[in-house]
Design a protein around this motif. Structure first.
Motif, PDB file in Angstrom:
ATOM      1  N   GLY A 119       0.817  -1.209   0.000  1.00  0.00           N
ATOM      2  CA  GLY A 119       0.000   0.000   0.000  1.00  0.00           C
ATOM      3  C   GLY A 119       0.849   1.256   0.000  1.00  0.00           C
ATOM      4  N   GLU A 120       1.927   1.256   0.776  1.00  0.00           N
ATOM      5  CA  GLU A 120       2.824   2.411   0.806  1.00  0.00           C
ATOM      6  C   GLU A 120       3.429   2.667  -0.573  1.00  0.00           C
ATOM      7  OE1 GLU A 120       6.764   4.095   3.200  1.00  0.00           O
ATOM      8  OE2 GLU A 120       6.091   2.034   3.526  1.00  0.00           O
ATOM      9  N   LEU A 121       3.864   1.605  -1.235  1.00  0.00           N
ATOM     10  CA  LEU A 121       4.440   1.756  -2.577  1.00  0.00           C
ATOM     11  C   LEU A 121       3.406   2.279  -3.567  1.00  0.00           C
ATOM     12  CD1 LEU A 121       6.620  -1.487  -2.808  1.00  0.00           C
ATOM     13  CD2 LEU A 121       7.429   0.863  -2.616  1.00  0.00           C
ATOM     14  N   GLN A 141       3.380   5.686  -5.853  1.00  0.00           N
ATOM     15  CA  GLN A 141       3.220   5.635  -7.308  1.00  0.00           C
ATOM     16  C   GLN A 141       1.978   6.370  -7.787  1.00  0.00           C
ATOM     17  OE1 GLN A 141       3.370   1.376  -7.947  1.00  0.00           O
ATOM     18  NE2 GLN A 141       5.563   1.434  -8.378  1.00  0.00           N
ATOM     19  N   GLY A 142       1.143   6.813  -6.847  1.00  0.00           N
ATOM     20  CA  GLY A 142      -0.050   7.555  -7.213  1.00  0.00           C
ATOM     21  C   GLY A 142      -1.275   6.699  -7.492  1.00  0.00           C
ATOM     22  N   SER A 202      10.745   8.777 -11.794  1.00  0.00           N
ATOM     23  CA  SER A 202      10.472   7.914 -12.943  1.00  0.00           C
ATOM     24  C   SER A 202      11.144   6.568 -12.773  1.00  0.00           C
ATOM     25  CB  SER A 202      10.969   8.578 -14.239  1.00  0.00           C
ATOM     26  OG  SER A 202      10.245   9.760 -14.489  1.00  0.00           O
ATOM     27  N   GLY A 203      12.364   6.580 -12.248  1.00  0.00           N
ATOM     28  CA  GLY A 203      13.078   5.330 -12.010  1.00  0.00           C
ATOM     29  C   GLY A 203      12.393   4.437 -10.985  1.00  0.00           C
ATOM     30  N   LEU A 204      11.618   5.058 -10.102  1.00  0.00           N
ATOM     31  CA  LEU A 204      10.895   4.310  -9.072  1.00  0.00           C
ATOM     32  C   LEU A 204       9.465   3.971  -9.483  1.00  0.00           C
ATOM     33  CD1 LEU A 204      12.058   6.440  -6.018  1.00  0.00           C
ATOM     34  CD2 LEU A 204      12.795   4.116  -6.544  1.00  0.00           C
ATOM     35  N   GLY A 205       9.045   4.470 -10.643  1.00  0.00           N
ATOM     36  CA  GLY A 205       7.653   4.297 -11.055  1.00  0.00           C
ATOM     37  C   GLY A 205       6.703   5.095 -10.189  1.00  0.00           C
ATOM     38  N   ALA A 206       7.224   6.181  -9.591  1.00  0.00           N
ATOM     39  CA  ALA A 206       6.441   6.992  -8.658  1.00  0.00           C
ATOM     40  C   ALA A 206       6.055   8.321  -9.296  1.00  0.00           C
ATOM     41  CB  ALA A 206       7.251   7.255  -7.385  1.00  0.00           C
TER      42      ALA A 206
END
Length: 195
Positions: free
Chosen positions: A7-9, A13-14, A190-194
């Motif tokens: 959930g945190e991730l 990531q939005g 972007s590298g984190l997909g966030a």
């Protein structure tokens, strides 16, 4: 616990609807199992969902409840993390002075263990200081936070600190530096997909 971490991730990531669904399920199971610490962690992430959606009074109230839960559990580090969620919600309601008071009180309570939360502490302080127009103080907080985020290998927090740095540079009329900071932040996210 795995779903709380997921959930945190997803929040980072939005993907707020997906995060909320995962966290609501996790909180239900954790409440039934009596796992108080992990339950509080799940509730803190649900407060972050409200924060990300702009439901600021709800986020602040839920985060305050989580602070109390972690305090009762004798976990000052997690209580500090929850206080930082509350502080952000308060600052975004146009009360940066109150946000700084919340941060200061939580840091005093956490004492030496506050070092583990240094990147987020600096981030929230810098945001509040920026809102108050205290640009030099905000920049100093960003600098400390960036060192801590790099040392702890926390690229998400580093990206958020770079956003504050860019905002400070923009307020100072340093457009090129602001753009550079925003670009570095975007690359990290972007590298984190966030988002």
């Amino acid at each position: 616990q795995t779903d709380v971490n997921l959930g945190e991730l997803l929040i980072n990531q939005g993907h707020l609807d997906e995060a909320e669904a995962v966290l609501v399920g996790a909180v239900r199971v954790l409440r039934a199992s009596g796992a108080a610490r992990f339950l509080a962690e799940g509730q803190m992430q649900l407060a972050r969902v409200h924060l990300s959606r702009g439901n600021l009074p709800e986020a602040a109230e839920r985060a305050a409840e989580v602070v109390r839960a972690f305090t009762d559990l004798g976990n000052p580090t997690s209580a500090l993390e929850a206080a930082l969620v509350r502080a952000e919600a308060i600052a975004r309601q146009g009360r940066p002075e109150d946000s700084l008071l919340v941060i200061d009180a939580a840091e005093r309570e956490a004492r030496d263990e506050a070092a583990f939360s240094m990147p987020r502490l600096c981030l929230q302080r810098a945001r509040a200081l920026l809102a108050l127009g205290r640009l030099d103080d905000a920049a100093a907080m960003v600098a400390v936070g960036l060192v801590a985020a790099h040392a702890q290998e926390l690229p998400y927090e580093e990206a958020l600190l770079l956003q504050v740095s860019a905002a400070v540079d923009e307020r100072r009329g340093m457009a090129a530096q602001a753009e550079q900071g925003r670009s570095r932040s975007t690359d990290l996210l972007s590298g984190l997909g966030a988002v």
